[in-house]
Design an enzyme around this catalytic site. Structure first.
Site, PDB file in Angstrom:
ATOM      1  N   SER A   1     -75.287 -16.029 -63.165  1.00 46.61           N
ATOM      2  CA  SER A   1     -74.064 -16.774 -63.507  1.00 46.61           C
ATOM      3  C   SER A   1     -73.510 -17.622 -62.383  1.00 46.61           C
ATOM      4  O   SER A   1     -72.544 -18.373 -62.600  1.00 46.61           O
ATOM      5  CB  SER A   1     -72.982 -15.804 -63.992  1.00 46.61           C
ATOM      6  OG  SER A   1     -73.255 -15.374 -65.300  1.00 46.61           O
TER       7      SER A   1
ATOM      8  N   SER B   1     -66.527 -15.088 -66.538  1.00 47.12           N
ATOM      9  CA  SER B   1     -67.922 -15.555 -66.563  1.00 47.12           C
ATOM     10  C   SER B   1     -68.460 -15.668 -67.987  1.00 47.12           C
ATOM     11  O   SER B   1     -69.600 -15.312 -68.277  1.00 47.12           O
ATOM     12  CB  SER B   1     -68.825 -14.615 -65.745  1.00 47.12           C
ATOM     13  OG  SER B   1     -70.060 -15.208 -65.471  1.00 47.12           O
TER      14      SER B   1
ATOM     15  N   LYS C   1     -72.881 -21.228 -63.029  1.00 47.25           N
ATOM     16  CA  LYS C   1     -71.635 -21.795 -63.573  1.00 47.25           C
ATOM     17  C   LYS C   1     -70.812 -22.547 -62.533  1.00 47.25           C
ATOM     18  O   LYS C   1     -69.874 -23.264 -62.895  1.00 47.25           O
ATOM     19  CB  LYS C   1     -70.788 -20.681 -64.201  1.00 47.25           C
ATOM     20  CG  LYS C   1     -71.438 -20.008 -65.399  1.00 47.25           C
ATOM     21  CD  LYS C   1     -70.474 -19.013 -66.043  1.00 47.25           C
ATOM     22  CE  LYS C   1     -71.092 -18.311 -67.238  1.00 47.25           C
ATOM     23  NZ  LYS C   1     -71.962 -17.177 -66.852  1.00 47.25           N
TER      24      LYS C   1
END
Length: 410
Positions: free
Chosen positions: A83, A143, A86
């Protein structure tokens, strides 16, 4: 700091500079006679490994304002980012906000594709509407993979097109070991990869270009409202970044974990005006990634000092030959920032303004007139352009006649 102006020519200027230099040396001698020597606590490169003990196989520590790398370990080895992907998604979101392509108040509809995302999610339903502001919170705090895809589709029309823009941005930033396949980091493919250095580079672009990201990444817990055909319900966003509670100077930024990526974190912190970015990749467990990040940040704050010159002082106008005006305003074009990790005495930084005795018209506002040079112990740290703050056109015959008339009429 010694601040002086050096002209590029002229006997009178040379004499002034000589006497000023002589006065400075005398003053320095007097100060040295009455002041004890300053002890410099330098951190040698050879001691770096002893000072920083990390469990993760890849890491990097960067100072944000200068982009200086303070520590690195296998920083260019490609890793699965999970993640942490991101960070790039958020960077493109804030770029779109800056350009006016989207607004925080805009409402975004969740697609079936966005709803179908697994992993970390905020449980958006197909057809559900949320504002851009809320979806940024869902991405930065919890997230949310579903929120990331919803925003990607809203900005670019499809996740595929958005990912193409992510890769273009990576190339623009010089991220040599990065390639994205999705906007949230769920991919297990070897073709979805980055490195500790590249993560720091994109994080720096985000936090220095769009510091309001910290309005989101410092949120520990916040409620959002889901409104669907079944009615309204409250969902609590909880931060995945435990450093917000464990490290008093933490400001963000993003965690990540999958079976392939293991445990990653890009941790940002600010202390005494120094903003650091610590990247930990492929840590064996969630606790280790945070412990390693704290180790890096503490090391950074033990060795880093910032020299800043905002260059806000007023500079004397520069004489202009052959112009409609006899002088033009000048100023330093930008602040000067330099990072020290050697324990240097930053009060000894010298600033010299190198300027011509006069310039020839025409000159344009924004044009370089000279430069400010920064030195420490005889070593040049860097330069900043001195620019004209106004334009001065070349004088014509009418202008010279006006000057002659004005001279005789006075």
């Amino acid at each position: 700091m010694l601040d002086r102006i050096r002209y590029n020519g002229g006997k009178r200027a040379a004499q002034k500079f000589f006497f000023r230099k002589l006065l400075s040396l005398a003053l320095a001698a007097l100060l040295a006679a009455g002041t004890p020597a300053v002890k410099l606590h330098a951190q040698e490169n050879g001691n770096q490994e002893a000072a920083v003990q990390l469990s993760a196989p890849a890491a990097l520590l960067m100072e944000a304002s200068t982009g200086t790398v303070v520590y690195e370990k296998n920083a260019d080895v490609p890793c699965s980012p999970a993640s942490i992907t991101k960070i790039m998604t958020l960077l493109l979101i804030f770029e779109a906000l800056e350009k006016g392509d989207i607004r925080l108040e805009d409402e975004v509809m969740t697609s079936a594709h966005a709803q179908s995302m697994g992993g970390s999610q905020v449980f958006l339903e197909e057809g559900e509407m949320q504002t851009v502001d809320t979806l940024i919170k869902c991405i930065a705090v919890a997230s949310g993979n579903d929120a990331a895809v919803a925003m990607a589709e809203f900005i670019a029309g499809s996740e595929e097109e958005f990912v193409s823009r992510m890769n273009e941005k990576a190339q623009e930033l010089g991220m040599k070991n990065t390639h994205f396949l999705d906007c949230c980091g769920l991919s297990d493919s070897d073709d979805h990869h980055t490195s500790a250095r590249d993560v720091a580079v994109m994080a720096r672009a985000l936090v220095t270009g769009y510091p309001r990201i910290f309005d989101y990444t410092t949120i520990w817990m916040e409620d959002i409202t889901h409104t669907t055909g079944r009615g309204s319900s409250t969902f609590t966003l909880s931060s995945t970044n435990r450093l917000l509670k464990q490290y008093q100077w933490a400001t963000g930024l993003k965690t990540g974990s999958t079976s392939k990526a293991k445990y990653c974190v890009c941790a940002t912190a600010e202390k005494n005006g120094i903003q650091l970015i610590a990247v930990i990749m492929t840590a064996p467990d969630y606790k280790t990634r945070f412990d390693d990040a704290v180790t890096l940040l503490n090391y950074g704050y033990s060795v880093c000092a910032i020299y800043r010159d905002e260059n806000g002082e007023t500079l004397p106008d520069l004489p202009i030959a052959g112009g409609v005006k006899e002088t033009a305003g000048i100023a330093c074009g930008e602040p000067f920032v330099w990072l020290d990790t050697k324990g240097s005495d930053l009060s000894m930084v010298e600033k010299t303004l190198n300027l011509p005795e006069e310039a020839q018209a025409p000159v344009e506002a924004g044009q370089k007139a000279g430069e400010a040079v920064y030195r420490l112990n005889g070593k040049t740290l860097g330069t900043v352009n001195v620019i004209y703050t106004e334009s001065v056109a070349a004088a014509g015959l009418k202008d010279y006649l006006k000057k002659v008339l004005a001279y005789f009429l006075l």
